[in-house]
Motif scaffolding. Structure first.
Motif, short mmCIF file in Angstrom:
data_model
loop_
_atom_site.label_atom_id
_atom_site.label_comp_id
_atom_site.label_asym_id
_atom_site.label_seq_id
_atom_site.Cartn_x
_atom_site.Cartn_y
_atom_site.Cartn_z
N GLN A 1 6.30 -30.74 45.07
CA GLN A 1 7.38 -31.33 44.37
C GLN A 1 6.96 -32.44 43.42
N LEU A 2 7.90 -32.55 42.57
CA LEU A 2 7.31 -33.37 41.46
C LEU A 2 8.08 -34.66 41.92
N CYS A 3 7.32 -35.87 41.67
CA CYS A 3 7.84 -36.96 41.95
C CYS A 3 8.02 -37.70 40.50
N TYR A 4 9.05 -38.25 39.94
CA TYR A 4 9.31 -38.51 38.55
C TYR A 4 8.54 -39.69 37.97
N TYR A 5 8.26 -40.74 39.08
CA TYR A 5 7.40 -41.80 38.49
C TYR A 5 5.88 -41.52 38.25
N CYS A 6 5.56 -40.35 38.76
CA CYS A 6 4.04 -40.11 39.24
C CYS A 6 3.23 -40.00 37.73
N ALA A 7 2.40 -40.87 37.63
CA ALA A 7 1.17 -40.53 36.46
C ALA A 7 -0.12 -39.88 36.84
N CYS A 8 -0.27 -39.53 38.01
CA CYS A 8 -1.33 -38.83 38.58
C CYS A 8 -1.82 -37.52 38.06
N ASN A 9 -3.12 -37.06 37.90
CA ASN A 9 -3.16 -35.74 37.58
C ASN A 9 -2.82 -34.73 38.81
N LYS A 10 -1.87 -34.12 38.54
CA LYS A 10 -1.49 -33.28 39.71
C LYS A 10 -0.66 -31.90 39.13
N ILE A 11 -0.69 -30.89 39.95
CA ILE A 11 -0.10 -29.40 39.60
C ILE A 11 0.91 -29.29 40.54
N ILE A 12 2.18 -28.96 40.08
CA ILE A 12 3.39 -28.93 40.91
C ILE A 12 3.65 -27.30 41.36
N THR A 13 3.28 -26.95 42.74
CA THR A 13 3.49 -25.44 42.85
C THR A 13 4.08 -25.42 44.39
N LYS A 14 4.55 -24.42 44.81
CA LYS A 14 4.83 -24.03 46.17
C LYS A 14 3.87 -22.81 46.45
N HIS A 15 3.28 -22.31 45.70
CA HIS A 15 2.26 -21.37 46.05
C HIS A 15 1.02 -21.88 46.54
N HIS A 16 0.99 -21.80 48.07
CA HIS A 16 -0.11 -22.72 48.38
C HIS A 16 -1.41 -21.45 48.65
N GLU A 17 -1.26 -20.35 48.22
CA GLU A 17 -2.34 -19.51 47.77
C GLU A 17 -3.36 -19.83 46.79
N ARG A 18 -2.91 -20.75 45.88
CA ARG A 18 -3.68 -21.24 44.94
C ARG A 18 -4.83 -22.04 45.45
N ALA A 19 -4.62 -22.65 46.42
CA ALA A 19 -5.76 -23.68 47.08
C ALA A 19 -6.86 -22.93 47.49
N GLY A 20 -6.72 -21.57 47.56
CA GLY A 20 -7.91 -20.74 47.87
C GLY A 20 -9.29 -20.83 46.69
N GLN A 21 -8.54 -20.37 45.31
CA GLN A 21 -9.34 -20.47 44.32
C GLN A 21 -10.06 -21.72 44.02
N TYR A 22 -9.21 -22.99 44.35
CA TYR A 22 -9.64 -24.01 44.02
C TYR A 22 -10.71 -24.53 44.97
N LEU A 23 -10.59 -24.09 45.92
CA LEU A 23 -11.67 -24.51 47.19
C LEU A 23 -12.99 -23.94 47.04
N GLU A 24 -12.82 -22.62 46.42
CA GLU A 24 -14.20 -22.02 45.91
C GLU A 24 -14.83 -22.69 45.01
N ALA A 25 -14.01 -23.07 43.86
CA ALA A 25 -14.68 -23.93 42.96
C ALA A 25 -15.11 -25.02 43.17
N LEU A 26 -14.39 -25.80 44.37
CA LEU A 26 -14.95 -27.15 44.76
C LEU A 26 -16.40 -26.84 45.45
N GLU A 27 -16.43 -25.90 46.29
CA GLU A 27 -17.68 -25.68 46.90
C GLU A 27 -18.93 -25.20 45.96
N SER A 28 -18.56 -24.92 44.87
CA SER A 28 -19.50 -24.44 43.78
C SER A 28 -19.95 -25.65 43.25
N GLU A 29 -18.98 -26.67 42.72
CA GLU A 29 -19.39 -27.96 42.24
C GLU A 29 -20.20 -28.57 43.16
N LEU A 30 -19.84 -28.86 44.48
CA LEU A 30 -20.69 -29.43 45.59
C LEU A 30 -22.10 -28.84 45.43
#
Length: 469
Positions: free
Chosen positions: A75-104
């Motif tokens: 959910q979007l917090c209106y005050y926020c200035a952080c780098n974020k992606i608003i989504t309820k699709h939790h399956e998107r985390a899978g691709q991100y974690l694969e990339a994170l492991e590759s970066e590591l």
């Protein structure tokens, strides 16, 4: 010696409205120097690999700090200035974690495996967007690449709406020993205005569970200056936070910059408190937390007297990094994930800020670094001075002169002249061979540090920074 801790009764007399208005100018928070706005695209992946390799070749066994950025929020917090992606699709985390492991893997290929880590922090976004299984996956990848020291600080930022006592228990099994709860404000009208509704009872229950689970430190984040806030309503939040008794409190000023941060355009300017109200909120909050027994650490941090941060402040061992004030000595920071900022030796680097750009770099087998900065000798000198003032509240000329081969009164003639006005206002004491920050100066430490910021003094536009108050 650090500045004397002011008594609660003294705060209102120290922080006069005239003083706060005089020095309430836009400026950096100095989680680094030079600040991230100085980073440039001429420092990229090859430069980062080079400094990582140099770190490995130095053979140092000093522990590292590790930061992992999880950008997703439900959910979007209106005050926020952080780098974020608003989504309820939790399956998107899978691709991100694969990339994170590759970066590591790319980092470890240059740095080597098994390096000790004394500080690990998960930020965002909302790291608790990840499921228990996904967090387990990330921690296993980190454990295979690094070695957490027995006394390591392992912390995670928590959105109270995304966790339960059972989840907090699982985090403990993964090694997390510190939590930071995003509270901001308990007033329901303010929560509705910023699109972040969470009850006092919810946060209270989670903090109680965290203590029962043996978390070493619990932090609560607050923001003053939000829409619909009044000095009276925020005083109630301060009182409620005191009832929860977190070990640490971070009190941030809301920076309304809708031209830079699109979510803030949903905030009605007419709902924002006036400058006088913001000053009252700050003064009342500081007075309130000091009266509740908290120690004022500096700028926007408070801690219970027995907390390690308060002890470090009293003993002059305070440090500062991208997460704010810290007990950990200055060390190299390895950053992983979209938009994450790291520091190795005398260089900073930052990853791509968008997922498509981040993924593209990883798929091509290169670090996702898009910009950075290599410090020169003057930068290192000024960084040491700024951090001494912000962490110890005192600058001894002798140590700086011996380390850099300069005469402080000559090299910083212009800066010392600028400090005289602050001395006249009671923020600093200019001694013959030192600069001492006063109790009033601790509350305006950013303004004092800005005097030594060569890049800021040369800048034409400071509107990209939040105001000191």
């Amino acid at each position: 010696m650090p500045a004397i801790q002011p008594a609660p009764a003294d705060v209102q007399s120290i922080l006069t409205e005239e003083l706060l208005r005089k020095f309430d100018t836009p400026g950096p928070r100095y989680t680094s120097y030079p600040t991230a706005d100085r980073f440039a695209a001429d420092f990229g992946p090859a430069d980062t690999l080079s400094v990582l390799t140099q770190l490995r070749d130095r053979g140092s066994t000093a522990p590292l700090s590790l930061y992992v950025h999880i950008p997703f929020c439900e959910q979007l917090c209106y005050y926020c200035a952080c780098n974020k992606i608003i989504t309820k699709h939790h399956e998107r985390a899978g691709q991100y974690l694969e990339a994170l492991e590759s970066e590591l893997a790319l980092v470890v290929a240059s740095l080597g495996t098994g390096r000790p880590v004394s500080q690990l922090h998960f930020g965002g976004g909302s790291p608790t967007f990840l499921s228990d299984e996904e967090l387990t996956r990330v921690m296993r990848a980190i454990d295979s690449a690094f070695k957490l020291t027995p006394d390591s600080e392992v912390s995670i930022e928590v959105d109270p709406r995304t966790v339960t006592p059972a989840r907090l228990a699982h985090f403990r099994t993964l090694g997390f020993n510190r939590l930071s709860f995003g509270v901001q404000d308990f007033d329901p009208h303010v929560q509705m205005a910023v699109h972040r509704e969470q009850s006092f009872e919810m946060v209270c229950g989670l903090m109680r569970s965290a203590r029962e689970l043996g978390y070493v430190s619990i932090n609560a984040d607050l923001i003053y200056g939000l829409p619909k806030q009044t000095p009276e309503s925020f005083a109630r939040t301060v009182q409620q936070i005191g009832e929860l008794r977190p070990d640490r409190i971070a009190l941030y000023a809301y920076a309304h910059l809708p031209e830079r941060f699109k979510p803030q355009r949903r905030i009605n300017d007419a709902d924002l408190p006036s400058p006088a109200q913001r000053i009252a909120m700050l003064g009342d909050a500081i007075t309130g937390f000091l009266a509740q027994g908290y120690a004022y650490i500096g700028m926007d941090h408070f801690a219970l007297p027995e907390d390690s941060l308060a002890i470090a402040k009293r003993e002059g061992r305070l440090h500062r990094n991208f997460q704010g004030y810290s007990t950990q000595p200055d060390c190299d920071l390895i950053a992983l994930g979209v938009s994450a900022i790291g520091r190795v030796g005398s260089a900073y680097y930052q990853n791509a800020k968008t997922l498509p750009e981040y993924y593209e770099s990883i798929e091509q087998g290169r670090l996702p670094v898009v910009r950075g900065y290599a410090l020169d000798r003057d930068d290192e000198l000024r960084r040491d001075i700024i951090m001494a003032l912000m962490c110890q509240g005192r600058l001894e000329f002798e140590g700086i002169e011996m380390a850099y081969g300069i005469a402080v009164p000559v090299y910083f003639e212009r800066e010392l002249a600028a400090l005289r006005g602050m001395a006249d206002s009671g923020l600093v004491e200019l001694q013959e061979r030192a600069i001492q920050v006063s109790p009033a100066g601790w509350f305006l430490i950013r303004a004092i540090a800005m005097v030594f910021d060569r890049h800021l003094q040369a800048a034409q536009d400071r509107r990209r920074f939040s105001k000191v108050i």
